[in-house]
Design an enzyme around this catalytic site. Sequence first.
Site, PDB file in Angstrom:
ATOM      1  N   PHE A 145      48.882  47.029-111.627  1.00  0.00           N
ATOM      2  CA  PHE A 145      49.075  45.848-110.778  1.00  0.00           C
ATOM      3  C   PHE A 145      48.367  44.661-111.414  1.00  0.00           C
ATOM      4  O   PHE A 145      47.190  44.743-111.749  1.00  0.00           O
ATOM      5  CB  PHE A 145      48.531  46.077-109.365  1.00  0.00           C
ATOM      6  CG  PHE A 145      48.750  44.881-108.469  1.00  0.00           C
ATOM      7  CD1 PHE A 145      49.967  44.696-107.817  1.00  0.00           C
ATOM      8  CD2 PHE A 145      47.762  43.908-108.305  1.00  0.00           C
ATOM      9  CE1 PHE A 145      50.186  43.580-107.009  1.00  0.00           C
ATOM     10  CE2 PHE A 145      47.979  42.788-107.500  1.00  0.00           C
ATOM     11  CZ  PHE A 145      49.192  42.630-106.850  1.00  0.00           C
ATOM     12  N   ASP A 230      42.972  44.116-117.836  1.00  0.00           N
ATOM     13  CA  ASP A 230      42.935  43.433-116.550  1.00  0.00           C
ATOM     14  C   ASP A 230      41.755  44.016-115.775  1.00  0.00           C
ATOM     15  O   ASP A 230      41.848  45.101-115.214  1.00  0.00           O
ATOM     16  CB  ASP A 230      44.261  43.653-115.805  1.00  0.00           C
ATOM     17  CG  ASP A 230      44.269  42.991-114.433  1.00  0.00           C
ATOM     18  OD1 ASP A 230      43.187  42.581-113.956  1.00  0.00           O
ATOM     19  OD2 ASP A 230      45.361  42.887-113.832  1.00  0.00           O
ATOM     20  N   LYS A 259      38.635  38.391-108.555  1.00  0.00           N
ATOM     21  CA  LYS A 259      38.083  39.093-107.393  1.00  0.00           C
ATOM     22  C   LYS A 259      36.572  38.886-107.179  1.00  0.00           C
ATOM     23  O   LYS A 259      36.183  37.887-106.624  1.00  0.00           O
ATOM     24  CB  LYS A 259      38.470  40.568-107.434  1.00  0.00           C
ATOM     25  CG  LYS A 259      39.979  40.753-107.162  1.00  0.00           C
ATOM     26  CD  LYS A 259      40.328  42.056-106.476  1.00  0.00           C
ATOM     27  CE  LYS A 259      41.703  42.010-105.838  1.00  0.00           C
ATOM     28  NZ  LYS A 259      42.813  42.360-106.722  1.00  0.00           N
TER      29      LYS A 259
HETATM   30  C1  LIG Z   1      44.117  41.718-107.206  1.00  0.00           C
HETATM   31  C2  LIG Z   1      44.516  41.944-108.611  1.00  0.00           C
HETATM   32  C3  LIG Z   1      45.237  40.972-109.327  1.00  0.00           C
HETATM   33  C4  LIG Z   1      45.732  39.693-108.697  1.00  0.00           C
HETATM   34  O1  LIG Z   1      44.687  38.867-108.274  1.00  0.00           O
HETATM   35  P1  LIG Z   1      44.986  37.651-107.254  1.00  0.00           P
HETATM   36  O2  LIG Z   1      43.676  36.928-107.194  1.00  0.00           O
HETATM   37  O3  LIG Z   1      45.401  38.253-105.950  1.00  0.00           O
HETATM   38  O4  LIG Z   1      46.052  36.834-107.863  1.00  0.00           O
HETATM   39  C5  LIG Z   1      45.503  41.219-110.655  1.00  0.00           C
HETATM   40  N1  LIG Z   1      45.099  42.352-111.246  1.00  0.00           N
HETATM   41  C6  LIG Z   1      44.402  43.299-110.594  1.00  0.00           C
HETATM   42  C7  LIG Z   1      43.957  44.538-111.314  1.00  0.00           C
HETATM   43  C8  LIG Z   1      44.095  43.135-109.252  1.00  0.00           C
HETATM   44  O5  LIG Z   1      43.423  44.086-108.596  1.00  0.00           O
END
Ligand SMILES: *Cc1c(COP(=O)(O)O)cnc(C)c1O
Length: 398
Positions: A145, A230, A259
Amino acid sequence: MSSTQLNEAPRDSSAPAHEIETLLGAGAIRPRPVEFTHGSGARLFDSEGNSYIDATSSYGVASLGHAHPKLVGAIANQAGRLMALTPSFANGQRAAYMSALVEALGAPFSRLFLCNSGAEAMEATLKVARLKTGRTEVVACIRGFHGRTLGALSATAEKAYRAPFGPLVPGFTHVPYGRIDSLAEVVNSSTAAVVLEVIQGEGGVRPAEAKYLREVRELCDSTGTLLAFDEVQTGFGRTGDLFAFQGVGVTPDLVALAKGIAGGFPMGAVGMTEALGPLPPGSHGSTFGGNPLACAAAHAVLDVIQGEGLCARARGLGEHAMARLREGAGRNVREVRGRGLMIGIELRGAVRPALDALFSRRILALPAGRNVLRLLPPLVIDERDWDTVIDNVLELTA
Ligand SMILES: *Cc1c(COP(=O)(O)O)cnc(C)c1O
């Protein structure tokens, strides 16, 4: 129907907040029938004064808990001095934070792009990968994700998120996570980047093996492909290391962060290694990115994580919880996975009933897919609250 008639939906401002939000929100999210008014540490309080244990940190965002005095103080102080400043002008608060973050990432990281969310950090990561390699292809993982903007969504495999929004950005391929042979079949000299999470979050709390990540690194090196991690969910102490890549000992070329970065203040960042070199002037940008207020918040968060030993704390509390969860796991538990305070409990059935039961006992937890219960508590949660969460999870998944 005229537009004035359309606007006649009831908007009684004394209606419960969740009714107003359900009515006026875009519709993609329906808030639950409870209103939270404030928080303190790992506790959230609703409008009737009930106290809840927050084992979500709002998706891993409020890593210092709610209303941490050092974070509140840093924000208040900076808000009274300077909030908005385009990246075209320098600012001491921003410069100090950039120095601290580069230092925290460690060599070979030497440059940062500052933005405002995880999806934006991923967009920048993808653009930098294309720009620096002159290649267009990106390989990402099934169950990964990466966010919901069109580029980040193109890196995200899950059909439920993608389906209505095509055509997405061309050039993206998805392979099973953790399988080096599948990756080796598609990564070649036209691949700009391999993008993956060190521990898949939304996809079910699935940690990659260090051996796999080392092999991915080698594959990228041998094909001239950039490796992008990520770490939007795994960064800033969540997994018991400041960054999860440091714990597994595999260094990417690009790392996307958001985050927990600023403890709840919106922010994102991309770390870039020295070898990548600078971006051409004007090639990318963000109006709000790196504003002094976000930098002050993020700097306070980094100081507290490092100064108060929160990585070690996350590691200890995580090991304690996972030992208890594995030992006490009932019939409904298939597997307990995770690292630090990023924990997934895979159930044999749907997770929703357990989450609802926890909620009725005033404990907030998260799903990760249909059958994984996910815990992302604040790194400062006290031992008693944490044991209460574990006790209840064990009872409700027996
Ligand atoms: C939450 C998340 C995102 C997206 O972040 P947003 O601030 O909601 O755009 C991208 N990558 C990972 C692994 C995430 O957990």
